[in-house]
Motif scaffolding. Structure first.
Motif, PDB file in Angstrom:
ATOM      1  N   PRO A 162       0.846  -1.213   0.000  1.00  0.00           N
ATOM      2  CA  PRO A 162       0.000   0.000   0.000  1.00  0.00           C
ATOM      3  C   PRO A 162       0.874   1.254   0.000  1.00  0.00           C
ATOM      4  O   PRO A 162       1.832   1.355   0.763  1.00  0.00           O
ATOM      5  CB  PRO A 162      -0.801  -0.123   1.295  1.00  0.00           C
ATOM      6  N   GLU A 163       0.531   2.200  -0.856  1.00  0.00           N
ATOM      7  CA  GLU A 163       1.290   3.453  -0.941  1.00  0.00           C
ATOM      8  C   GLU A 163       0.598   4.585  -0.198  1.00  0.00           C
ATOM      9  O   GLU A 163       1.254   5.538   0.239  1.00  0.00           O
ATOM     10  CB  GLU A 163       1.463   3.841  -2.415  1.00  0.00           C
ATOM     11  N   LEU A 164      -0.733   4.499  -0.066  1.00  0.00           N
ATOM     12  CA  LEU A 164      -1.529   5.516   0.604  1.00  0.00           C
ATOM     13  C   LEU A 164      -2.466   4.839   1.603  1.00  0.00           C
ATOM     14  O   LEU A 164      -2.809   3.652   1.434  1.00  0.00           O
ATOM     15  CB  LEU A 164      -2.368   6.300  -0.410  1.00  0.00           C
ATOM     16  N   PRO A 165      -2.910   5.542   2.639  1.00  0.00           N
ATOM     17  CA  PRO A 165      -3.844   4.928   3.588  1.00  0.00           C
ATOM     18  C   PRO A 165      -5.094   4.367   2.923  1.00  0.00           C
ATOM     19  O   PRO A 165      -5.620   3.337   3.351  1.00  0.00           O
ATOM     20  CB  PRO A 165      -4.183   6.083   4.541  1.00  0.00           C
ATOM     21  N   ARG A 167       0.238  13.261   7.493  1.00  0.00           N
ATOM     22  CA  ARG A 167       1.386  13.621   6.652  1.00  0.00           C
ATOM     23  C   ARG A 167       1.184  15.033   6.111  1.00  0.00           C
ATOM     24  O   ARG A 167       0.117  15.332   5.568  1.00  0.00           O
ATOM     25  CB  ARG A 167       1.547  12.629   5.495  1.00  0.00           C
ATOM     26  N   TRP A 227       3.497   8.213   6.751  1.00  0.00           N
ATOM     27  CA  TRP A 227       2.193   8.559   7.307  1.00  0.00           C
ATOM     28  C   TRP A 227       2.107   8.274   8.805  1.00  0.00           C
ATOM     29  O   TRP A 227       1.039   8.422   9.403  1.00  0.00           O
ATOM     30  CB  TRP A 227       1.097   7.778   6.576  1.00  0.00           C
ATOM     31  N   CYS A 228       3.194   7.864   9.417  1.00  0.00           N
ATOM     32  CA  CYS A 228       3.194   7.512  10.841  1.00  0.00           C
ATOM     33  C   CYS A 228       4.246   8.338  11.592  1.00  0.00           C
ATOM     34  O   CYS A 228       5.304   7.831  11.960  1.00  0.00           O
ATOM     35  CB  CYS A 228       3.476   6.026  11.017  1.00  0.00           C
ATOM     36  N   PHE A 280      -3.598   8.277  10.583  1.00  0.00           N
ATOM     37  CA  PHE A 280      -2.396   8.637   9.823  1.00  0.00           C
ATOM     38  C   PHE A 280      -2.307  10.153   9.696  1.00  0.00           C
ATOM     39  O   PHE A 280      -3.316  10.870   9.769  1.00  0.00           O
ATOM     40  CB  PHE A 280      -2.433   8.005   8.428  1.00  0.00           C
ATOM     41  N   ASP A 313      -5.325   2.786   0.278  1.00  0.00           N
ATOM     42  CA  ASP A 313      -5.040   1.469  -0.302  1.00  0.00           C
ATOM     43  C   ASP A 313      -5.342   0.328   0.670  1.00  0.00           C
ATOM     44  O   ASP A 313      -5.425  -0.839   0.253  1.00  0.00           O
ATOM     45  CB  ASP A 313      -3.569   1.379  -0.730  1.00  0.00           C
ATOM     46  N   VAL A 369       5.365  -0.491   5.992  1.00  0.00           N
ATOM     47  CA  VAL A 369       4.727   0.245   4.905  1.00  0.00           C
ATOM     48  C   VAL A 369       4.116   1.525   5.476  1.00  0.00           C
ATOM     49  O   VAL A 369       3.934   1.654   6.686  1.00  0.00           O
ATOM     50  CB  VAL A 369       3.650  -0.601   4.193  1.00  0.00           C
ATOM     51  N   LEU A 370       3.827   2.467   4.595  1.00  0.00           N
ATOM     52  CA  LEU A 370       3.187   3.737   4.972  1.00  0.00           C
ATOM     53  C   LEU A 370       3.981   4.497   6.049  1.00  0.00           C
ATOM     54  O   LEU A 370       3.410   5.260   6.834  1.00  0.00           O
ATOM     55  CB  LEU A 370       1.753   3.502   5.454  1.00  0.00           C
ATOM     56  N   GLU A 371       5.281   4.318   6.064  1.00  0.00           N
ATOM     57  CA  GLU A 371       6.088   4.951   7.113  1.00  0.00           C
ATOM     58  C   GLU A 371       5.960   6.474   7.138  1.00  0.00           C
ATOM     59  O   GLU A 371       5.887   7.072   8.227  1.00  0.00           O
ATOM     60  CB  GLU A 371       7.549   4.543   6.982  1.00  0.00           C
TER      61      GLU A 371
END
Length: 297
Positions: free
Chosen positions: A181-184, A209, A264-265, A207, A186, A260-262
């Protein structure tokens, strides 16, 4: 002042603080009936009622409140003096009871506890790891650990362990089969392993960003109430898990999990250790707080 007045005043102050003979008696190690007798004797000697009692509640009278306002600062000063002498001689003793969520027990309390007990071998600690929101005063704890928004307003709080961060993790084999997943958004196409809070609510995945925040109700095949078990389910390839970064660090370091999604965290303010503001902390808690403050920038 009679020789018995000082301990009797302390007993009265304990009942007034807890608003309960039962809770105060448990703290003092006596029976509720014995404690009630002590307070009645004190009232008889003073010629004034100090506590209003009903079958459901106990509260200080106007005279009792006035007495508390005078004696509690004196008790606090005595406690400070005894703590300072004990610390200067390296002879601190007593029991320290803490209540904390399981994540705090593992991630931030354990290292501090080891240092504290090494410095003060005469102290005994009891830590109850519980994700439910406890009434630390009513349940006889000296202090509790929570995130800032969950700390009652009438408490004093100090930082414990620094900022925290969540991580979305999965086994490499899962990501190879299902994609990264590239975006939440997803996450709707993924199996997400969810966590249920003690109150019954299922945790939303939050999330952020570049000032943009999202909270998502994810879906998946498994709901658990323990992050360590969630982590194991992710290791078993059952899906994505949102856990504290500290839980996942060993598995991320050796490649058993991928993140993943680092972006965003981001980090967020961590845990706070809090205690009642109405009285001087007991000697072991004062020493524990001093150790925490030593580690603050």
């Amino acid at each position: 002042m009679l020789r018995s007045d000082l301990p009797d005043l302390m007993a009265f102050a304990g009942v007034a603080r807890h608003r309960s003979f039962r809770r105060a008696a448990a703290e003092l190690g006596v029976s509720p009936s014995a404690l009630s007798h002590v307070v009645r004797d004190l009232e008889a000697r003073m010629g004034v009622r100090l506590l209003n009692r009903t079958t459901r509640s106990v509260a200080p009278t106007e005279a009792g409140t006035a007495l508390l306002d005078r004696v509690v600062p004196a008790f606090d000063e005595i406690a400070r003096a005894m703590t300072e002498v004990a610390l200067s001689e390296g002879r601190l003793a007593g029991t320290l009871r803490l209540n904390a969520p399981r994540s705090a027990c593992r991630l931030v309390l354990a290292p501090v506890v080891a240092r504290f007990l090494a410095l003060h071998p005469g102290v005994r600690m009891e830590i109850v790891c519980d994700d439910a929101l406890a009434d630390i005063v009513g349940q006889g704890f000296d202090a509790g650990v929570r995130f800032g928004e969950r700390v009652p307003r009438d408490m004093i709080a100090v930082p414990l362990g620094g900022p925290q961060r969540f991580a979305v993790v999965a086994a490499p084999a899962y990501l190879a089969a299902r994609g990264v997943p590239e975006l939440p958004q997803d996450l709707s196409r993924h199996a997400c392993l969810r966590q249920r809070f003690p109150g019954g609510a299922v945790m939303r995945w939050e999330f952020e960003r570049d000032g943009h925040a999202e909270a998502i109700d994810v879906d998946g095949p498994l709901i658990l109430n323990e992050q360590e078990v969630l982590l194991q389910a992710a290791l078993d390839g059952l899906g994505l898990a949102l856990v504290f970064e500290g839980y996942a660090a060993p598995a991320l370091a050796d490649g058993r999990l991928a993140r993943v999604l680092e972006p965003w965290c981001p980090p967020f303010p961590g845990f706070l250790l809090y205690h009642p503001s109405r009285r001087q902390p007991p000697a072991p808690l004062r020493a524990f707080l001093a150790l925490l403050r030593e580690g603050q920038p």
